[in-house]
Design a protein around this motif. Structure first.
Motif, mmCIF file in Angstrom:
data_model
loop_
_atom_site.group_PDB
_atom_site.id
_atom_site.type_symbol
_atom_site.label_atom_id
_atom_site.label_comp_id
_atom_site.label_asym_id
_atom_site.label_seq_id
_atom_site.Cartn_x
_atom_site.Cartn_y
_atom_site.Cartn_z
ATOM 1 N N HIS A 125 -21.045 -38.779 25.940
ATOM 2 C CA HIS A 125 -21.599 -40.129 25.895
ATOM 3 C C HIS A 125 -21.950 -40.589 24.482
ATOM 4 O O HIS A 125 -22.606 -41.609 24.284
ATOM 5 N N LEU A 127 -23.941 -39.227 22.199
ATOM 6 C CA LEU A 127 -25.341 -39.060 21.802
ATOM 7 C C LEU A 127 -25.562 -37.733 21.097
ATOM 8 O O LEU A 127 -24.918 -36.731 21.423
ATOM 9 N N PRO A 158 -20.005 -45.112 25.727
ATOM 10 C CA PRO A 158 -21.187 -44.567 25.052
ATOM 11 C C PRO A 158 -22.462 -45.218 25.586
ATOM 12 O O PRO A 158 -22.445 -46.372 26.007
ATOM 13 N N VAL A 159 -23.534 -44.490 25.565
ATOM 14 C CA VAL A 159 -24.827 -45.033 25.951
ATOM 15 C C VAL A 159 -25.689 -45.126 24.703
ATOM 16 O O VAL A 159 -25.415 -44.467 23.687
ATOM 17 N N THR A 160 -26.706 -45.930 24.766
ATOM 18 C CA THR A 160 -27.509 -46.169 23.561
ATOM 19 C C THR A 160 -28.732 -45.288 23.456
ATOM 20 O O THR A 160 -29.335 -45.194 22.391
ATOM 21 N N ALA A 161 -29.115 -44.657 24.560
ATOM 22 C CA ALA A 161 -30.334 -43.845 24.536
ATOM 23 C C ALA A 161 -30.126 -42.581 25.367
ATOM 24 O O ALA A 161 -29.396 -42.602 26.357
#
Length: 169
Positions: A125, A127, A158-161
């Protein structure tokens, strides 16, 4: 247990390094133990050697826990199945709750599988799987590599957190 050998082992400079720190067989190996035995000037049997190394583990872990001001120590891996280690930690850490990760829903024998699954998820993802405060690295880093099989590599967006919780079922 041999007090003189324990004294020599506890004199290891590594234990005085500030956290975060990590080591393994590059420092602690059979030749290291043999050298410590020679410096201590002792010859001991296997049972006393194991007892001494077990006490070394208890003392060094307890020292770091006290230094960090930890109120709860969650233990996993083989050490949490060793009653001498667990009883020693509880005795050395009055006021600190010492419990296996099983008590918190994470099977103690599965910690590496859980950690690698989480690291893989973070990598897929986009991160970071590490932070400077945990490793001493210059910055957060995405870990590992992704190698496609026979077909194209398709990753999730992709995720932001990072996740704020992990539920094991």
């Amino acid at each position: 247990m041999d007090e003189r050998l324990l004294e020599v082992l506890l004199d290891e400079p590594y234990y005085r390094l500030p956290a975060p720190k990590s080591t393994g067989k590059e420092l602690f190996h059979l030749a290291y133990v043999e050298s410590a035995l020679a410096r201590a000037g002792v010859t001991i049997g296997d049972a006393d050697l194991v007892a001494t190394l077990t006490e070394l583990t208890v003392r060094t872990v307890a020292h770091e826990v006290r230094a960090a001001g930890v109120g709860t120590l969650v233990v996993s891996g083989g050490g949490c199945r060793n009653p001498v280690v667990m009883d020693g930690l509880r005795a050395a850490l009055p006021g600190v709750s010492v419990a296996p990760s099983d008590d918190f829903g994470a099977p103690a024998d599965d910690k590496e599988a859980i950690a690698f699954a989480l690291i893989g998820w973070l990598t897929a993802h986009g991160l970071p799987g590490t932070v400077p405060g945990g490793t001493g690295a210059a910055g957060a880093r995405i870990l590992g590599t992704l190698t496609p099989g026979a077909g194209p590599l398709v990753l999730p967006a992709p995720v932001t957190a990072p996740p704020r919780a992990l539920r094991l079922a």
